[in-house]
Design an enzyme around this catalytic site. Structure first.
Site, PDB file in Angstrom:
ATOM      1  N   GLY A   1       0.825  -1.214   0.000  1.00  0.00           N
ATOM      2  CA  GLY A   1       0.000   0.000   0.000  1.00  0.00           C
ATOM      3  C   GLY A   1       0.850   1.250   0.000  1.00  0.00           C
ATOM      4  O   GLY A   1       1.929   1.267   0.579  1.00  0.00           O
TER       5      GLY A   1
ATOM      6  N   ASP B   1       0.958   1.894   8.555  1.00  0.00           N
ATOM      7  CA  ASP B   1       0.536   1.065   9.696  1.00  0.00           C
ATOM      8  C   ASP B   1       1.525   1.051  10.859  1.00  0.00           C
ATOM      9  O   ASP B   1       1.175   0.636  11.957  1.00  0.00           O
ATOM     10  CB  ASP B   1       0.277  -0.369   9.230  1.00  0.00           C
ATOM     11  CG  ASP B   1      -0.946  -0.468   8.344  1.00  0.00           C
ATOM     12  OD1 ASP B   1      -1.911   0.286   8.595  1.00  0.00           O
ATOM     13  OD2 ASP B   1      -0.943  -1.276   7.403  1.00  0.00           O
TER      14      ASP B   1
ATOM     15  N   GLU C   1     -10.487  -0.271  12.097  1.00  0.00           N
ATOM     16  CA  GLU C   1     -11.289  -1.146  11.237  1.00  0.00           C
ATOM     17  C   GLU C   1     -11.141  -2.612  11.647  1.00  0.00           C
ATOM     18  O   GLU C   1     -11.997  -3.433  11.347  1.00  0.00           O
ATOM     19  CB  GLU C   1     -10.852  -0.996   9.777  1.00  0.00           C
ATOM     20  CG  GLU C   1      -9.367  -1.343   9.564  1.00  0.00           C
ATOM     21  CD  GLU C   1      -8.903  -1.264   8.107  1.00  0.00           C
ATOM     22  OE1 GLU C   1      -9.744  -1.125   7.203  1.00  0.00           O
ATOM     23  OE2 GLU C   1      -7.674  -1.339   7.894  1.00  0.00           O
TER      24      GLU C   1
END
Lengths: 408, 408
Positions: free
Chosen positions: A12, A143, A244
């Site tokens: 990502g 992250d 999430e």
């Protein structure tokens, strides 16, 4: 130097991943690299022959500055995992043949723990076959879940974006004189670093979020509702930051629970609900107040219009440090960030064996989580606050941030 | 002057609504107002006695600068609609009694077309009863749907935020080498001004969105899918900007199709959400490619970290102009923005009868919509581009934008 350089981006994107690309490019050129190639869409694109000469893209120092400020992976990315050599030797032979054709001596891969697996495998294959090509990893991930490094480039800017818009949304929640609950859904499937960063919104001019739900802590429906109810007795607008990836004690994701009834829209397609929406529905149902969910979404990884200068500078530095280390003979390593002190914040680069990093996930330590109060501790805040400091103003053209662009 | 001033904010907030509040406050003080009161949560809060003395909040010029840069309605807001005098005379008597108690001579209300109804009714009641109190409307709405004014303060900043993050998300869509469709859900129930603003992302360094779906044009499922399919034959990543309020030819909202139980807000408007998700599901189902929805959400009305300087300056100006007009004897009017030229952009203020503005909605003219190509025309772009120009840098403290804050 006669050897060439190749660099790729994987996994990502982040708002500053291109600053690392700029760091690799500039340092390699400064060290006299003949050619600096970029692989498009990572090792997967490389295998398909998608290679560019970066000097066709970066033609000036202005281009280099624009590249730093360009969100998303400039070269494109992939989520391709190399097979084990024992399973598929051919793919390694193809890669190395292509590298030799391009006269590559230095190979840099900017990515997270999955991407570092690529560096690990390629460097091991090089060692096994006596290849002189050096393979270095450049850390990147919003992250912040990479081992061995104090933090990862990309995290600081995502944290700055999250904290900034959390402040704005908290304000927005106060507009109407009614009881309301706002659920902020924040990225992070297994590690709560980004969600914890919402706590940075707490400052002289902001109460901060009222609760923070990290994936490191199992979600207890009854306790959660009780806590929301308790807070709402004191204040009308309750704001909750939730990862999430929060899960029930039995391991199921909260968002899976919400999908259990499998609702289908009128077009006959399955409706997937996010964690935020599931919790908003839960709160509205249990407490009977207005509840809304706001998904911070993709912007967390591409909001280059509000990057942290600390972060974008460090992203550039780790790119440069990887080139320096490779030119000095290192291979099979990743550059790490090593914090010297919190206040004043000081940080240097170091290098670390890739084997200890690839595929390992660093989560928020339990001692930095205040479980009963649904919050992070002051230690977490002291750790994260320096990483969002200062700004790198976008280059604004006709009212919008300018990016480096190359027509395909 | 012996008379006092009162000001309120009503309806949904914008990123610059507090700049209008600052404009009212500063101009009133400069004109020698004795007291400038703020009503909290609009006329509804006023009826409940929620009144503050603004000089307790704005203690310095720095505070005034912070107020301009503070998102959301500083005084809070309401969605309360005054009843007709014939239905409930008592509420008017109460309001005027309270205004007299506070020795109010000038009443300013910052809001959209629903809020202007309040100014209309109060000024009519004043005329009817021979009250000397002057009532002036200050325009505000991200939706840009107010009549008589070239545009509304709040629109330019929302448009700048939308165009900026559309550029970033378009970049993000190019990361992986796969077919994908990204649906950007943008605010705007009946008017497509904000969704059209996504077209501003189209620039030298960005292709812009591929399709723009406005609520002014009925949604045709078959034609839509055919168009997406056609575009995807040329490029892998398709980005579509869609208004939350797009409707089928039969008048049903697209999101209603996916959501049977539609709720209604205090003004009787349907509560919308999920149009993006409905369309993403539709695309994924019909074309079998990856599709995702990104809701730009509340940030459209509170992203003060990237406001348009043109917008925030004009928001301040209309506040000041309202005070000037009232002090010069005007009542029952709203300040409008009057564009003198597009290039170079020049704009002045004017005043307009509130009766022609209250409850009227200005939609995007059909001649500015390129219906077959799902886009806006160059005329739309020429109209909107000047409104997003230039920046007002946030005052950054400890890495985050600083707001004006007053503990309750």
């Amino acid at each position: 130097m006669s050897g060439n350089v190749i660099v790729g981006q994987s996994g990502g994107p982040t708002a500053v991943i291109n600053s690392s690309l700029a760091g690799v490019y500039k340092t390699a050129m400064d060290r006299g690299a003949n050619k600096v190639y970029g692989m498009q869409h990572g090792i997967q694109g490389f295998l398909n022959g998608q290679i560019v000469d970066l000097s066709d893209h970066i033609k000036s120092n202005l281009d280099l500055e624009l590249l730093k400020r360009t969100p998303s992976s400039y070269l494109g990315s992939c989520r391709y995992k190399l097979p084990e050599v024992s399973v598929n030797k051919e793919v390694y032979e193809t890669i190395f043949q292509k590298l030799h054709e391009l006269n590559i001596e230095y190979f840099f891969y900017i990515g997270g723990n999955d991407s570092m697996d690529t560096i690990k495998k390629l460097s091991e294959y090089a060692e096994m076959t006596g290849s002189h090509i050096r393979f270095m990893g450049v850390p990147k991930t919003i992250d912040n879940d990479l081992a061995a490094t104090d933090h990862t480039p990309g995290f600081g800017s995502a944290a700055k974006y999250i904290a900034s818009i959390t402040k704005e949304v908290i304000r927005d929640g106060l507009v109407y004189d009614i009881k309301s609950v706002t659920i902020l859904e924040i990225m992070g499937r297994n590690a709560g670093w980004l969600t914890g960063a919402a706590a940075l919104a707490k400052s002289e001019d902001c109460e901060g979020p009222d609760m923070i739900l990290l994936p490191e802590v199992p979600f207890d429906t009854k306790d959660f509702i009780q806590k929301v109810d308790e807070i709402q007795k004191r204040k009308k607008s309750v704001v909750i930051a939730v990862s999430e990836g929060v899960r029930l004690a039995d391991g199921r994701y909260v968002c899976e629970v919400g999908d259990a009834n499998g609702s289908v829209d009128a077009f006959g397609h399955k409706q997937l609900s996010g964690t935020g929406r599931v919790l908003a529905n839960l709160v509205a149902g249990e407490l009977g107040c207005k509840a809304r969910a706001i998904e911070f979404s993709t912007l967390q990884r591409c909001a280059s219009h509000i990057v942290s200068r600390t972060d974008i500078s460090e992203a550039f530095q780790v790119g440069g440090a990887a080139v320096k280390a490779a030119y000095e003979g290192e291979t099979g390593k990743m550059i790490t960030l090593k914090r010297v002190s919190d206040e004043p914040y000081q940080c240097t680069t170091d290098i670390y064996d890739i084997k200890a990093i690839a595929n390992v996930e660093k989560r928020v330590p339990m001692e930095w989580i205040d479980v009963p109060n649904y919050y992070v501790t002051q230690d977490f805040i002291n750790y994260a606050r320096p990483l969002i400091q200062a700004e790198l103003t976008p280059i604004m053209v006709e009212g919008l941030p300018r990016h480096l662009y190359c027509e395909e």
